[in-house]
Design a protein around this motif. Sequence first.
Motif, PDB file in Angstrom:
ATOM      1  N   LEU A  95      21.318  29.441  49.989  1.00 44.57           N
ATOM      2  CA  LEU A  95      22.353  29.548  48.959  1.00 44.57           C
ATOM      3  C   LEU A  95      23.580  30.201  49.564  1.00 44.57           C
ATOM      4  O   LEU A  95      23.474  30.973  50.530  1.00 44.57           O
ATOM      5  CB  LEU A  95      21.860  30.340  47.757  1.00 44.57           C
ATOM      6  CG  LEU A  95      21.503  31.820  47.933  1.00 44.57           C
ATOM      7  CD1 LEU A  95      21.627  32.558  46.597  1.00 44.57           C
ATOM      8  CD2 LEU A  95      20.085  31.998  48.452  1.00 44.57           C
ATOM      9  N   TRP A 107      28.823  29.292  43.847  1.00 42.50           N
ATOM     10  CA  TRP A 107      27.814  29.111  44.889  1.00 42.50           C
ATOM     11  C   TRP A 107      26.932  27.910  44.568  1.00 42.50           C
ATOM     12  O   TRP A 107      26.857  27.464  43.415  1.00 42.50           O
ATOM     13  CB  TRP A 107      26.929  30.345  45.007  1.00 42.50           C
ATOM     14  CG  TRP A 107      27.539  31.492  45.752  1.00 42.50           C
ATOM     15  CD1 TRP A 107      28.862  31.834  45.824  1.00 42.50           C
ATOM     16  CD2 TRP A 107      26.832  32.468  46.522  1.00 42.50           C
ATOM     17  NE1 TRP A 107      29.027  32.965  46.589  1.00 42.50           N
ATOM     18  CE2 TRP A 107      27.801  33.383  47.029  1.00 42.50           C
ATOM     19  CE3 TRP A 107      25.501  32.685  46.826  1.00 42.50           C
ATOM     20  CZ2 TRP A 107      27.460  34.478  47.816  1.00 42.50           C
ATOM     21  CZ3 TRP A 107      25.149  33.768  47.617  1.00 42.50           C
ATOM     22  CH2 TRP A 107      26.132  34.647  48.113  1.00 42.50           C
ATOM     23  N   GLY A 109      22.904  26.291  45.643  1.00 36.89           N
ATOM     24  CA  GLY A 109      21.627  26.402  46.324  1.00 36.89           C
ATOM     25  C   GLY A 109      21.220  25.039  46.840  1.00 36.89           C
ATOM     26  O   GLY A 109      21.712  24.009  46.365  1.00 36.89           O
ATOM     27  N   ALA A 132      16.322  32.661  44.271  1.00 35.49           N
ATOM     28  CA  ALA A 132      17.692  32.264  44.584  1.00 35.49           C
ATOM     29  C   ALA A 132      18.621  32.566  43.418  1.00 35.49           C
ATOM     30  O   ALA A 132      19.753  33.045  43.615  1.00 35.49           O
ATOM     31  CB  ALA A 132      17.735  30.777  44.937  1.00 35.49           C
ATOM     32  N   ALA A 136      21.755  35.137  43.633  1.00 34.66           N
ATOM     33  CA  ALA A 136      23.115  34.693  43.321  1.00 34.66           C
ATOM     34  C   ALA A 136      23.770  35.622  42.305  1.00 34.66           C
ATOM     35  O   ALA A 136      24.927  36.031  42.466  1.00 34.66           O
ATOM     36  CB  ALA A 136      23.091  33.259  42.806  1.00 34.66           C
ATOM     37  N   PHE A 144      26.555  28.786  39.555  1.00 35.29           N
ATOM     38  CA  PHE A 144      25.516  28.529  40.546  1.00 35.29           C
ATOM     39  C   PHE A 144      24.886  27.187  40.243  1.00 35.29           C
ATOM     40  O   PHE A 144      24.377  26.963  39.136  1.00 35.29           O
ATOM     41  CB  PHE A 144      24.464  29.632  40.511  1.00 35.29           C
ATOM     42  CG  PHE A 144      23.441  29.536  41.620  1.00 35.29           C
ATOM     43  CD1 PHE A 144      23.827  29.332  42.934  1.00 35.29           C
ATOM     44  CD2 PHE A 144      22.082  29.659  41.345  1.00 35.29           C
ATOM     45  CE1 PHE A 144      22.890  29.254  43.959  1.00 35.29           C
ATOM     46  CE2 PHE A 144      21.139  29.583  42.362  1.00 35.29           C
ATOM     47  CZ  PHE A 144      21.544  29.385  43.673  1.00 35.29           C
ATOM     48  N   ALA A 146      22.910  23.366  41.904  1.00 39.77           N
ATOM     49  CA  ALA A 146      22.097  22.734  42.938  1.00 39.77           C
ATOM     50  C   ALA A 146      22.029  21.244  42.648  1.00 39.77           C
ATOM     51  O   ALA A 146      21.959  20.832  41.488  1.00 39.77           O
ATOM     52  CB  ALA A 146      20.693  23.329  42.978  1.00 39.77           C
TER      53      ALA A 146
END
Length: 491
Positions: A95, A107, A109, A132, A136, A144, A146
């Motif tokens: 991450l 951010w 991951g 994760a 974060a 955050f 992904a």
Amino acid sequence: MYLDGSTAPPVADGPVDILALLGDRSTLARRPAFHIEQAAGKTELAAYRRLRRDAFVYEQGLFTGHDLDDRDADSRTIVLVARDHAGTVIGGVRLGPVADGTDIGWWAGGRLVVAPGARGPQGIGAALVRAACARAEAEGVLRFEATVQARNEVLFKRLGWRSVRGTTVADAPHVLMRWPIGRIAAQAVAAKSALGPLLAAFREPPPHDVGGAARSVLGGVGFVGDDGAPVPGTDVIAACDAIVPSIVERDPEWAGWCAVLVNVNDLAAMGAAPLGLLDALGAKDAAHAARILAGLGQAAQAYGVPVLGGHTQLGVPAALSVTALGRTKHPVPGGGGRPGHAVRLTADLGGFWRPGYRGRQWDSSTHRRPDELRVMTGAVAAARPAAAKDVSMAGIAGTLGMLAEASRCGAVLDVAAVPGPRAATMGDWLTCFPGFAVLTADAPGAPPLPAGPATGAVCGELTEGQGVGLRWPDGEITEAVTSTVTGMGTA
């Protein structure tokens, strides 16, 4: 003499279980099958990357040769690995910031992997995802995301993630998913949401007023929810703030300083020049009271405002509140904004985290000269924007929600345009008490506040609706405050 006949203590191969040494064998059965930690060196990173290569190149065929990319070369990228009892890396996830340059709290991951022999009921993959998310948030991240393979969407939803949209990676179907971070909303709720219900009685007509014509309006018409209140029939502004008792107890000089700081800032946000202060102080003894008053006196001298009097009581739990009086013929309301107005943050970025309050209180004032403090606190009076609000314990985003609520608007904050100190994460900066910071709303193109050493920038706008959204460089808007903050209504 030890059980093996030696005279030296045995050397453990791993972490020592103290209870087991004392004979409690049941603790061994309670040992977790794996533990998660940050990869500390090249060996752990190499093991994690081998797992990735085996899974994504050889097993799944998503990549050819390797799956390394720019994020692996970014020194800000964090890798978390899962280890078994023997210390073998059996899973991992990475991450880190999405964009190059300054970290603005966005951010992503990725590259979640678990060794084939470790997949199954142990839940290593889910544990890595949860770790994760926690990391974060601890790093001050406010967005955050992904991009996960479509077949894993159900797992992520079960863990609390939200689907954003479908996408394609390496010719395979994926889903962009987002972890909901409610830090700003929780701060606003904790700090201000009780105000509306608590103060409702002050807005009800008195019993004898059947028609309701004499309804009381806290702050006065046009100033509901403001930092101070105009005294009817005068050009005087009155403000009052109390300091959290725990701060008065453990950091008395700072509490005294802050009691002046927050009240002068409240007056400044309405464009009022301070006339004087009255304090009400409770302390366990005279020595403790003296330390509080020392901080209060130093701040009063620095800001050039006299302490007119007050009340002191000893032998009681720590408590401190200050009432401030100021003067202006043109008070600036907190609820004077309109949809389309530009939002500007003007803040003193100099200073440091107050020791013991890292991530919560930014001390920008104790190192400033009196002339610097006075030009900053006179900036709203000089510029006279349509609306102004001193940033309170609701933080920058929560205070913007209060300004928008009083203005019967919503608001959008451009995260990348928010001026902030390099020492603060975006999550901390948008939720901390920042020392001197004021939010203003005015017509686009209005001149900046002449605030001396403070830094100002247009970083959003007022909109139709309610709440506060965070706008990111890719145009995406995430929710920060979903509704009203105080429930006190419009100004």
